[in-house]
Design a protein around this motif. Structure first.
Motif: not given
Length: 448
Positions: A152-157
């Motif tokens: 999820m962090a990868i998608f958000a960033a």
């Protein structure tokens, strides 16, 4: 007895593919939903130019945030009633239909309609991913959540970078339908969806009241950005109040309706909702303001901004993995610490001497807060909500999160003409600060 056997079979099915593999599948199912607002914002100037739209182009984002939250709540309830597999099938059809409508839309009105359908389908992917996460075996859940938080962090960033690449190299239409990438994950998530639904009837009146209430609320908080007249604002405010009263009465009369009474009266649920609202509000405010400040004030290109935010994914992955290995109290403290650091960085970045790198750091911390919240709150509520209400509970919880995100970006947009974008960043630091304070609040065990 039969339901218990089915639930155990569901857990074994999820574990059989491996916790890491299951987390990647579910993270990829949920993750593209983030692109619907943050990545699409990059394409708005191109949309306005191509369709000869003025300020009304803001509706492209507004209807998406609205329908995403509502879709998450509605399909969460459907997942409980019909089963996740059926909800995934219907949601996939809705998402695909919205994608085609956006590609074919010849004018702004039809594009907005297509985005509304697209977001509802994206909400289905979100609620189904959360329902499957919540149904995972307790022993495997920490490992599952650790990897899921990193995804999820990868998608958000990567949202700004993805939007910049799609708009620059392909088309603004591609940028607006990036949430459709969730469809690629559906075949890999279907094997995890083995639990049958409860077959309880859907409370259509409750769903309608909640939909109208949230729709009116989102319009109300976006009223300045949408330049709505004072009379319309007053009317919308009245609709919000009436729907809230009607929904409260409906919940009391139908305890197991669309909004289950045990969920609506659970203090732990509302504390979790407030934490998520603060974290999402800070993140959406930063994703609205940071690219504009970096571009207009410091001359950064869209792709440069996107690459600069990627380290936030690393920070989010590390933080969320750490949170998954901690107990409830310690993980809450970690969440509070990251949220407080986000608030401090936003306050500094909003001052005249903040500089571009402090702004990037504040955005990266907001991304880390988002990832940690996904792990901590999802883990807590999965254990707190009984199986028959998990889909509905998680859907309603994330509805509040997305509404909080909409409030954060709306506040930043409303304050920008008066305080400037940097000033709006400093002002919206109150969102993660509230989340940090609430995260330290002791949570009582649910009543059995």
């Amino acid at each position: 007895m039969t339901s218990r056997l089915v639930d155990r079979a569901s857990a074994k099915a999820a574990v059989s593919v491996g916790a890491v593999s299951a987390a990647i599948r579910l993270g990829t199912l949920f993750g593209p939903a983030v692109f619907g607002v943050t990545a699409a914002g990059v394409a708005l100037p191109e949309v306005a130019l191509a369709l000869r739209a003025g300020p009304a182009v803001a509706w492209v984002l507004t209807v998406h945030a609205l329908a995403l939250g509502i879709g998450t709540a509605v399909f969460g309830r459907l997942a409980d009633s019909w089963g996740v597999r059926a909800a995934l099938a219907v949601g996939s059809f809705v998402l695909a239909a919205g994608t085609l409508a956006c590609f074919a839309a010849p004018n702004l009105g039809l594009l907005i309609a297509g985005r509304l359908v697209l977001a509802a389908g994206s909400g289905a992917m979100t609620s189904c991913a959360l329902a499957l996460l919540a149904a995972a075996d307790t022993a495997e859940r920490p490992k599952l959540l650790a990897t899921y938080g990193g995804i999820m962090a990868i998608f958000a960033a990567g949202a700004t970078l993805a939007g910049g690449i799609a708009t620059t190299w392909l088309s603004w239409r591609v940028t607006l339908v990036l949430p459709a990438l969730s469809l690629l994950a559906v075949p890999f998530c279907v094997p995890l969806a083995t639990r049958r639904g409860s077959r309880r009837p859907i409370d259509a009146i409750g769903a309608a009241l909640l939909t109208l209430a949230v729709s009116s609320l989102v319009l109300l908080i976006q009223s300045q950005a949408l330049s709505l007249p004072l009379g319309a604002v007053a009317a919308i405010g009245g609709v919000v109040a009436l729907c809230a009263l009607g929904l409260n009465r409906r919940v009391r009369r139908r305890p197991e309706g669309f909004v289950p009474l045990p969920v609506a009266t659970d203090a732990g649920f509302w504390l979790a909702a407030l934490i998520g609202t603060g974290v999402y509000g800070g993140l959406f405010a930063m994703m609205y303001a940071a690219p504009q400040i970096l571009g207009k004030t410091y001359g950064w290109a869209v792709l440069s901004i996107g690459f600069a935010l990627l380290p936030g994914a690393v920070l989010g992955a590390v933080s969320s993995r750490r949170a998954s290995r901690l107990g409830t109290v310690t993980s809450r403290r970690l969440l509070a610490g990251v949220a407080a650091a986000t608030a401090a960085a936003m306050a500094i970045a909003g001052t005249a001497g903040g500089g571009p790198y402090i702004l990037v750091a504040a955005t990266s911390l907001a991304l880390a807060s988002f990832a940690v919240t996904q792990v901590v709150i999802t883990g807590e509520m999965s254990a707190r909500l009984p199986i028959p209400r998990r889909g509905a509970g998680m859907g309603l919880l994330n509805l509040t999160f997305f509404v909080g995100g909409g409030i954060g970006s709306a506040v930043a947009g409303a304050l920008a003409p008066w305080m400037g974008l940097p000033g709006s960043v400093a002002a919206t630091a109150c969102f993660p600060l509230i989340a940090a304070v609430v995260a330290l609040t002791r949570v009582r065990p649910p009543r059995q």
